[in-house]
Write an enzyme that holds these catalytic residues in place. Structure first.
Site, PDB file in Angstrom:
ATOM      1  N   THR A 368       0.879  -1.150   0.000  1.00  0.00           N
ATOM      2  CA  THR A 368       0.000   0.000   0.000  1.00  0.00           C
ATOM      3  C   THR A 368       0.920   1.204   0.000  1.00  0.00           C
ATOM      4  O   THR A 368       2.131   1.069   0.175  1.00  0.00           O
ATOM      5  CB  THR A 368      -0.880  -0.081   1.278  1.00  0.00           C
ATOM      6  OG1 THR A 368      -1.631  -1.287   1.240  1.00  0.00           O
ATOM      7  CG2 THR A 368      -1.815   1.083   1.473  1.00  0.00           C
ATOM      8  N   ASN A 388      -3.352  -3.847  -2.667  1.00  0.00           N
ATOM      9  CA  ASN A 388      -3.191  -4.927  -1.700  1.00  0.00           C
ATOM     10  C   ASN A 388      -1.771  -5.486  -1.739  1.00  0.00           C
ATOM     11  O   ASN A 388      -0.850  -4.763  -1.413  1.00  0.00           O
ATOM     12  CB  ASN A 388      -4.255  -6.015  -1.844  1.00  0.00           C
ATOM     13  CG  ASN A 388      -4.338  -6.867  -0.582  1.00  0.00           C
ATOM     14  OD1 ASN A 388      -3.985  -6.388   0.477  1.00  0.00           O
ATOM     15  ND2 ASN A 388      -4.789  -8.100  -0.696  1.00  0.00           N
ATOM     16  N   SER A 439     -10.411  -2.917   5.898  1.00  0.00           N
ATOM     17  CA  SER A 439      -9.071  -2.390   5.638  1.00  0.00           C
ATOM     18  C   SER A 439      -8.402  -2.015   6.947  1.00  0.00           C
ATOM     19  O   SER A 439      -9.069  -1.864   7.974  1.00  0.00           O
ATOM     20  CB  SER A 439      -9.205  -1.145   4.754  1.00  0.00           C
ATOM     21  OG  SER A 439      -7.966  -0.502   4.603  1.00  0.00           O
ATOM     22  N   GLY A 459       1.442  -0.980   5.224  1.00  0.00           N
ATOM     23  CA  GLY A 459       1.978  -1.988   6.143  1.00  0.00           C
ATOM     24  C   GLY A 459       0.966  -2.992   6.659  1.00  0.00           C
ATOM     25  O   GLY A 459       1.166  -3.573   7.725  1.00  0.00           O
TER      26      GLY A 459
HETATM   27  N1  GLY Z   1      -5.085  -3.801   1.444  1.00  0.00           N
HETATM   28  C1  GLY Z   1      -4.560  -3.238   2.621  1.00  0.00           C
HETATM   29  C2  GLY Z   1      -5.576  -2.637   3.534  1.00  0.00           C
HETATM   30  O1  GLY Z   1      -6.574  -2.156   3.055  1.00  0.00           O
HETATM   31  O2  GLY Z   1      -5.410  -2.614   4.727  1.00  0.00           O
END
Ligand code: GLY
Length: 558
Positions: A368, A388, A439, A459
């Site tokens: 991310t 992602n 998320s 992270g």
């Molecule tokens: N795909 C990472 C998040 O949305 O936390």
């Protein structure tokens, strides 16, 4: 002497007038992002009369081009905005959505075990992108410039190309096997079927054309018409379930951010479908009941870890897409609830996670990007966007020039079975047609009497504790240039261990934490890529810090 004193008084008055003016609006603009080309794109748009929201469109789009391993037009994001003129605070939820025809059987193999390949690689792993609609929305409702201007730097970079840094090349090599499966992905990212070496120029003229379509026709340029048909055909040819309806029905959601106070500071942060804001509120509400300044480091870490442990236990038990599941947000964020959690914390002893009520927690991916922006009007943007995992699904539809996300893995695809990170799923976060996956993205503002900070990081599930540690350091007086680089520690309830970057603790601190019953696992691995900016209303000082863990990060004040 008298005249000199009069002059001094006049100069002092002038100084105070200046300070008073500086208190209303920042003297300069500040941008911190994961790539110098993206930070420059933001300043280019500000120089053309754009505001922070136009700059955010420019930075977000440029990151989509120069850091495709982390985010992109084929992904989504959460953009936290504060408009100086009227104080409006809003979260633009441009999170991806599950295809209407989602079938959870796709994610279970013949042996009844989770099919991790379908969950993380190729078209079945790709949710419907939200990033294009997010950028269009931000420009239309908050920006001053047409998209043709705010997208121009990204279009130029995609067409002319640039030389990727070491991180890009290393991460590309890590995803080579999956990228090599799909001819359009291999043509875009590999050289003669191999991961490219330093000195290679990366260009994506197809992506430049996609961005031009969005600049010309807004959402229709992406979600309807020729490009929509190309995307749906490409996904379906490789076994995916997208339909034209999925794209045509995609909508950005404007959501009220979460807000709470901690030690006289006002924190504004991400609301669901992010779990980040609620977890931050729980942790800081618990810590707010202690006089941390009077404690030694070991006890501060102990109490922080105990607060993390409890917040992470709650986080995924209760949370999901707010349009699909009800959530006890007010309870989880209430100081009384925090007082109950605090009462269960022993001041000297770790609570084994297994003694807390169990839950089934989904985990989020690790790749991310985050950018932070402040303009001279005082507008703020904290933007966290993602595809992602590294290079998302690895799948590029021929003729489009960008990788699709693998955000389906942020859903609990197989309730009760672990995902890529060994974590278990909860059916509140199971995909429903058109729903958004949970998320951890936690774009946040930290607003004090004198100082304002904008903060966030990538992270995965560690985002929340990284942002927490950044907020605590900022409140304690550290500036973004230093706190983005601080070694980090993390606890997420299960596994029941404090993971720590090298340097987070001294050997004596590790021994003291172990004596309290904590397990500490220090590793060479470095996490996150924090980008933060700040402004001191009293002194006018501005700061922009980009995490030294990233090769290409760039924090600039000008
Ligand atoms: N795909 C990472 C998040 O949305 O936390």
């Amino acid at each position: 002497m008298k005249r000199i004193r009069g002059f001094a008084v006049a100069m002092t008055a002038l100084f105070f007038v200046h300070v008073a003016l500086a208190a209303d609006t920042p003297p300069r603009a500040a941008i911190a992002s994961a790539h110098s080309l993206a930070t420059e794109a933001g300043f280019e748009v500000l120089a053309q009369g754009g505001n922070a929201f136009d700059a955010a469109v420019a930075v977000a789009a440029a990151l989509s081009v120069v850091e495709p391993q982390s985010s992109g037009i084929g992904g989504g994001g959460l953009f936290l905005l504060r408009r100086a003129g009227d104080g409006k605070e809003v979260m633009i939820d441009a999170r991806e959505t599950s295809p209407i025809a989602v079938d959870m059987k796709d994610y279970v193999g013949a042996n009844g075990e989770p099919d991790r390949d379908h969950a993380t690689n190729g078209p079945l792993s790709a949710a419907i992108p939200g990033e294009p609609a997010g950028l269009v929305w931000m420009a239309k409702h908050y920006g001053k410039l047409p998209l043709a201007k705010s997208l121009a730097p990204a279009i130029r970079i995609a067409r002319k190309g640039f030389k990727p840094d070491g991180r890009f090349l290393k991460e590309l090599a890590m995803r080579k096997e999956v990228i090599a499966r799909y001819p359009a992905s291999a043509a875009l990212y590999l050289v003669d079927g191999e991961a490219p070496k330093s000195g290679w120029t990366f260009k994506s003229p197809d992506l430049a054309r996609v961005l031009e379509r969005i600049a010309e026709s807004g959402n229709d340029g992406f979600y309807r018409g020729e490009l929509a048909q190309v995307l749906v055909d490409g996904v379906r040819r490789q076994g995916g379930r997208w339909t034209l309806d999925d794209l045509a029905k995609y909508e950005v959601k404007e959501r009220a951010p979460l807000a709470f106070d901690y030690r006289g500071w006002h924190i504004v942060t991400a609301s669901p479908p992010s779990s980040g804001g609620i977890a931050l509120a729980e942790i800081l509400n618990v810590l707010g009941g202690y006089d941390l300044g009077k404690l030694d480091r070991v006890h501060r870490v102990h109490l922080t870890v105990e607060a993390m442990r409890r917040a992470y236990r709650d986080r995924a038990e209760y949370l999901g897409d707010p349009d699909f599941v009800g959530m006890p947000i007010a309870r989880l964020m209430s100081p009384d609830y925090a007082a109950g959690l605090r009462a269960s914390i022993h001041p000297e002893k770790a609570t084994p996670s297994e003694l807390l009520p169990p839950y089934l927690a989904p985990e989020q991916g690790t790749h991310t990007t985050h950018f932070s922006i402040m303009d001279k009007e005082g507008n703020l943007v904290a933007g966290t966007q993602t595809v992602n995992l590294i290079f998302g699904s690895g799948f590029v539809v021929p003729g489009t020039g960008f990788v699709l996300n693998n955000e389906m893995d942020d859903f609990a695809l197989v309730p009760g079975k672990p995902n890529a990170f060994g974590m278990l799923g909860n059916d509140r976060n199971a995909p429903k047609p058109g729903s958004r996956p949970l998320s951890s993205m936690s774009p946040s503002f930290v607003i004090g009497e004198d100082k304002v900070g904008v903060i966030g990081t990538p992270g995965g599930s560690r985002i929340i504790t990284m942002v927490l540690e950044g907020i605590l350091a900022f409140i304690d007086g550290e500036s973004p240039e230093t706190f983005v680089g601080n070694p980090r520690y993390h606890h997420q309830y299960m596994p029941d261990v404090i993971s720590a970057e090298k340097g987070a603790f001294t050997p004596d601190e590790v021994r003291a934490l172990e004596a309290m019953g904590h397990k500490v696992s220090e590793s060479e691995r470095r996490w996150g890529f924090m980008n933060a900016v700040s402004w001191d209303r009293k002194t006018g000082a501005m700061h922009a810090g980009s995490d030294p863990r990233g090769d290409s990060g760039s924090g600039v004040v000008k």
